[in-house]
Scaffold this motif. Structure first.
Motif, PDB file in Angstrom:
ATOM      1  N   HIS A 244      11.000  19.777  -6.439  1.00 15.77           N
ATOM      2  CA  HIS A 244      10.409  18.795  -5.746  1.00 15.77           C
ATOM      3  C   HIS A 244      11.252  17.534  -5.317  1.00 15.77           C
ATOM      4  O   HIS A 244      11.443  16.690  -6.071  1.00 15.77           O
ATOM      5  CB  HIS A 244       9.111  18.327  -6.374  1.00 15.77           C
ATOM      6  CG  HIS A 244       8.252  17.783  -5.443  1.00 15.77           C
ATOM      7  ND1 HIS A 244       6.951  18.303  -5.340  1.00 15.77           N
ATOM      8  CD2 HIS A 244       8.168  16.913  -4.509  1.00 15.77           C
ATOM      9  CE1 HIS A 244       5.985  17.473  -4.523  1.00 15.77           C
ATOM     10  NE2 HIS A 244       6.995  16.556  -3.918  1.00 15.77           N
TER      11      HIS A 244
ATOM     12  N   HIS B  39      12.752  15.042  -1.978  1.00 13.20           N
ATOM     13  CA  HIS B  39      12.778  14.625  -0.608  1.00 13.20           C
ATOM     14  C   HIS B  39      14.203  13.953  -0.299  1.00 13.20           C
ATOM     15  O   HIS B  39      14.573  12.995  -0.810  1.00 13.20           O
ATOM     16  CB  HIS B  39      11.634  13.442  -0.359  1.00 13.20           C
ATOM     17  CG  HIS B  39      10.420  13.874  -0.682  1.00 13.20           C
ATOM     18  ND1 HIS B  39       9.594  14.650   0.361  1.00 13.20           N
ATOM     19  CD2 HIS B  39       9.413  14.159  -1.737  1.00 13.20           C
ATOM     20  CE1 HIS B  39       8.285  14.832  -0.220  1.00 13.20           C
ATOM     21  NE2 HIS B  39       8.285  14.566  -1.553  1.00 13.20           N
TER      22      HIS B  39
ATOM     23  N   GLU C  71       7.221  20.317   0.684  1.00 12.49           N
ATOM     24  CA  GLU C  71       5.889  19.750   0.234  1.00 12.49           C
ATOM     25  C   GLU C  71       5.004  19.405   1.530  1.00 12.49           C
ATOM     26  O   GLU C  71       5.521  18.560   2.417  1.00 12.49           O
ATOM     27  CB  GLU C  71       6.023  18.639  -0.697  1.00 12.49           C
ATOM     28  CG  GLU C  71       4.757  18.007  -0.931  1.00 12.49           C
ATOM     29  CD  GLU C  71       4.695  16.534  -1.709  1.00 12.49           C
ATOM     30  OE1 GLU C  71       5.806  15.926  -1.293  1.00 12.49           O
ATOM     31  OE2 GLU C  71       3.968  16.299  -2.499  1.00 12.49           O
TER      32      GLU C  71
ATOM     33  N   HIS D 183       2.191  18.147  -8.156  1.00  8.26           N
ATOM     34  CA  HIS D 183       1.552  17.019  -9.067  1.00  8.26           C
ATOM     35  C   HIS D 183       0.380  17.307  -9.948  1.00  8.26           C
ATOM     36  O   HIS D 183      -0.379  16.208 -10.139  1.00  8.26           O
ATOM     37  CB  HIS D 183       1.227  15.949  -8.275  1.00  8.26           C
ATOM     38  CG  HIS D 183       2.306  15.680  -7.442  1.00  8.26           C
ATOM     39  ND1 HIS D 183       3.656  15.594  -7.303  1.00  8.26           N
ATOM     40  CD2 HIS D 183       2.270  15.454  -5.677  1.00  8.26           C
ATOM     41  CE1 HIS D 183       4.200  15.415  -6.273  1.00  8.26           C
ATOM     42  NE2 HIS D 183       3.257  15.303  -5.138  1.00  8.26           N
TER      43      HIS D 183
ATOM     44  N   ASP E  56      10.347  14.785  -7.489  1.00 11.10           N
ATOM     45  CA  ASP E  56       9.610  14.134  -6.496  1.00 11.10           C
ATOM     46  C   ASP E  56      10.194  12.605  -6.063  1.00 11.10           C
ATOM     47  O   ASP E  56       9.664  11.877  -5.470  1.00 11.10           O
ATOM     48  CB  ASP E  56       8.082  13.700  -6.855  1.00 11.10           C
ATOM     49  CG  ASP E  56       7.190  13.566  -5.354  1.00 11.10           C
ATOM     50  OD1 ASP E  56       7.684  13.668  -4.351  1.00 11.10           O
ATOM     51  OD2 ASP E  56       6.197  12.768  -5.406  1.00 11.10           O
TER      52      ASP E  56
HETATM   53 ZN    ZN Z   1       6.596  14.834  -2.978  1.00  9.78          ZN
END
Ligand code: ZN
Length: 363
Positions: free
Chosen positions: A43, A45, A160, A237, A305
């Motif tokens: 995960h 970004h 995501e 999550h 994340d």
């Molecule tokens: Zn995310």
């Protein structure tokens, strides 16, 4: 003559047994051999809510030798800079403005071009994901098909992407997305058909639910996932957020989902500093979560994340926060959560998606 043959037969049986034994040892050794590095990131970004961030080359430097594989995606939503709302203040996060967010489909071309600019030895480290579609639009699946055909050989999954998220869903321009919208069904059907891994953000409950209030989101999500058992789904999550706290029965609910034979295709990512904070909050939360992961080691994935981290210190923060949990996992569960499950899901996706692209080339 018969007697003379017997030792020969015995020898060939022994040789056969030895070969089988050494093969079994090899397989055994493979399953216990540690994959390189500390973790694979399920995960990540590269860019933020205004489509800015670090370059993929900078990310490779930050990954170093510790992180040998990662997903790669931007954020499908763009925070509008509305002069009428914030004047000269340029918001870079969804909490920094009351102006709406909108779907920014160019993110997929941006990620694809960044990936394609890499040499092959670096490309193998990444699993780019398609995110720039509106899940409330019946044309969403067409966008995904178009991206695969325009950039064959690049993408491994979608997401995501978000259906229900505190503060975010209600800010998006246009029709609000929902788990019961057939547009989402067509997205998941395509993901199953093409072999794309699905990384979905959907809060487990509304913020501040009243005591005893049934989390309707969970029920809708369960039905959605059961309708798409051929899709490989990662629920981001564990459904938690900034103020969507672990509901009282969170672990029991996860356990129910993990034991449901109709949800075998669903894995859970423990990414995000907010989630790590809840999980390592007390010795009890650590032990209870570790016990659940040790029981279902094939169903959990580590991820950071992180959004466009400035340096390796920022990037490693979630991994470091999770140390007390990781220490409580069995060696094999730890290896699976950190790397093995990622490799299994994304290696399979790469093969399937490449085959789908080949079958649909030129159509
Ligand atoms: Zn995310």
């Amino acid at each position: 003559m018969k007697k003379a043959k017997q030792p020969g037969a015995w020898i060939s049986i022994s040789v056969f047994a030895l070969i089988m034994l050494s093969q079994a040892e090899k397989i055994n050794a493979q399953s216990t051999t540690k994959l390189p590095g500390l973790f694979y990131d399920s995960h990540f970004h590269l860019t933020n809510y205004v489509q800015e961030g670090i370059t993929v080359q900078r990310f490779l430097q930050i990954m170093g030798n510790d992180v040998q594989r990662s997903t790669l995606f931007g954020i499908p939503l763009q925070q509008q800079w509305s002069y009428g709302n914030s004047g000269n203040f340029a918001p870079t996060y969804y909490l920094a403005s009351d102006a709406p967010l909108y779907y920014y489909s160019f993110t997929d071309a941006f990620i694809a071009m960044a990936y394609k600019a890499l040499p092959a030895k670096d490309q193998v480290k990444f699993d780019p994901m398609i995110t720039g579609f509106n899940p409330a639009d019946m044309y969403a699946a067409d966008h995904i098909r178009r991206v695969l055909k325009t950039f064959p050989g690049v993408f491994s999954g979608i997401g995501e992407f978000t259906i229900h998220k505190e503060f975010v869903s209600s800010k998006i321009s246009g029709e609000v997305s929902s788990l019961i919208n057939p547009a989402l069904d067509s997205v998941l059907s395509l993901a199953a058909e093409a072999g794309l891994v699905v990384l979905l953000h959907n809060d487990i409950d509304m913020p501040f639910p009243k005591p005893g209030q049934k989390p309707y989101l969970l029920e809708q999500m369960g039905s959605l996932f059961r309708r798409h058992q051929n899709a490989t789904i990662i629920w981001a999550h564990c459904g938690l957020g900034r103020i969507v706290r672990p509901v009282k029965e969170q672990l029991a609910m996860l356990e129910d989902a993990l034991t449901d034979p109709q949800l075998k295709h669903v894995s859970i990512d423990i990414s995000w500093s907010e989630v790590a904070k809840y999980i390592v909050a007390t010795p009890e939360t650590i032990s209870a979560t570790a016990a659940l992961i040790n029981r279902f080691p094939d169903r959990f994935l580590f991820g950071t994340d992180e959004v466009s981290p400035a340096d390796s210190k920022a990037y490693m923060a979630v991994y470091n926060t999770y140390q007390p949990l990781l220490e409580k996992l069995t060696e094999s569960a730890r290896e699976k959560v950190l790397k093995g499950n990622y490799a299994r899901l994304f290696d399979a996706a790469r093969i399937k998606v490449r085959a789908w692209e080949k079958a649909h080339a030129g159509n």
